[in-house]
Design an enzyme around this catalytic site. Sequence first.
Site, PDB file in Angstrom:
ATOM      1  N   LYS A 178       0.787  -1.199   0.140  1.00  0.00           N
ATOM      2  CA  LYS A 178       0.117  -0.129   0.017  1.00  0.00           C
ATOM      3  C   LYS A 178       0.859   1.451  -0.084  1.00  0.00           C
ATOM      4  CE  LYS A 178      -2.027  -1.434   3.619  1.00  0.00           C
ATOM      5  NZ  LYS A 178      -2.892  -1.709   4.701  1.00  0.00           N
ATOM      6  N   THR A 217      -8.780   9.686   8.137  1.00  0.00           N
ATOM      7  CA  THR A 217      -8.626   8.308   7.504  1.00  0.00           C
ATOM      8  C   THR A 217      -8.114   6.864   8.240  1.00  0.00           C
ATOM      9  OG1 THR A 217      -6.275   8.938   7.480  1.00  0.00           O
ATOM     10  CG2 THR A 217      -7.543   9.458   5.384  1.00  0.00           C
ATOM     11  N   GLY A 219      -8.673   3.873  10.111  1.00  0.00           N
ATOM     12  CA  GLY A 219      -9.303   2.738   9.624  1.00  0.00           C
ATOM     13  C   GLY A 219      -9.211   2.309   8.323  1.00  0.00           C
ATOM     14  N   THR A 220      -8.364   2.896   7.474  1.00  0.00           N
ATOM     15  CA  THR A 220      -8.091   2.623   6.226  1.00  0.00           C
ATOM     16  C   THR A 220      -7.672   1.178   6.032  1.00  0.00           C
ATOM     17  OG1 THR A 220      -7.821   4.937   5.733  1.00  0.00           O
ATOM     18  CG2 THR A 220      -7.059   3.537   4.167  1.00  0.00           C
ATOM     19  N   GLY A 221      -6.605   0.676   6.656  1.00  0.00           N
ATOM     20  CA  GLY A 221      -6.052  -0.539   6.460  1.00  0.00           C
ATOM     21  C   GLY A 221      -6.836  -1.660   6.836  1.00  0.00           C
ATOM     22  N   CYS A 222      -7.587  -1.518   7.999  1.00  0.00           N
ATOM     23  CA  CYS A 222      -8.491  -2.446   8.527  1.00  0.00           C
ATOM     24  C   CYS A 222      -9.673  -2.671   7.227  1.00  0.00           C
ATOM     25  CB  CYS A 222      -9.196  -2.238   9.695  1.00  0.00           C
ATOM     26  SG  CYS A 222      -8.203  -1.921  11.137  1.00  0.00           S
TER      27      CYS A 222
END
Length: 274
Positions: A178, A217, A219-222
Amino acid sequence: MSTLKTPPRVLTVAGSDSGGGAGIQADLKTMLALGVHGMSVITAVTAQNSLGVQGAWELPVEAVRAQYRSVVDDIGVQAVKTGMLASAELVEAVAELISGTDAPAVVDPVAVSKHGDPLLAASALDSVRTKLLPVATVATPNLDEVAQLTGVRVESEDDLRRAAAAVLEYGPRWVLIKGGHLAGDAGRVGGNQAVDLLTDGVDEYRLRAPRHDNRHTHGTGCTLASAVASGLAKGQSVPEAVTAAKEYVTGAIAAGFALGEGIGPVDHGWRLRA
């Protein structure tokens, strides 16, 4: 007799975010938004809000194992997603459980929160490398996690392939690097674009999306990893699932909203409100 069709089932193995923006809460919201039935194994409880993580308490390994077996043995799963695993003991137990489950696994090697708070013991990194990554269908590290796991530091888009190769050496079938943390002028990344690299070492996909000027932003990865798992549970290929997940999370980032005094969450229900 009911004629209603049971939706695909996805199991998240992760920590709880009391603020509702990341972790188990974000995972379940994402799964609902994408039309699958979300289930959970809680690995840790955090006291967390828009300003950061004020405390974290991991659950005993036996509690995590019991939750997992309870769900998988009765209900079954079409995909598993992992997030915060906190300790080497939990990492190794979850890796063992996943290896015995006939379903694709999306591993988000969560190490640090959006606010910089540690969510994985330093002693657990080797367990992630040697136990968890080898059972992953897709690993979804961000650039900081790539550096922690492999020592490779990504400074520009040109470095993404080298980072992916380093992660693939640990055994995941696919890796999604990412690139959202890359500076706007890093290498060939346009200031208005975020680029991710998906590869299995043979096929390669560069996924670009608009870079939104929105600080909310959390919580983007989850959210991204859960969206990938949802796609895989629906029978999509890895490239299809990742492409759809990238589109979903880009919209969620664009619609992220203020919450509390710090960094607000992405909007998991943005399509419902569009």
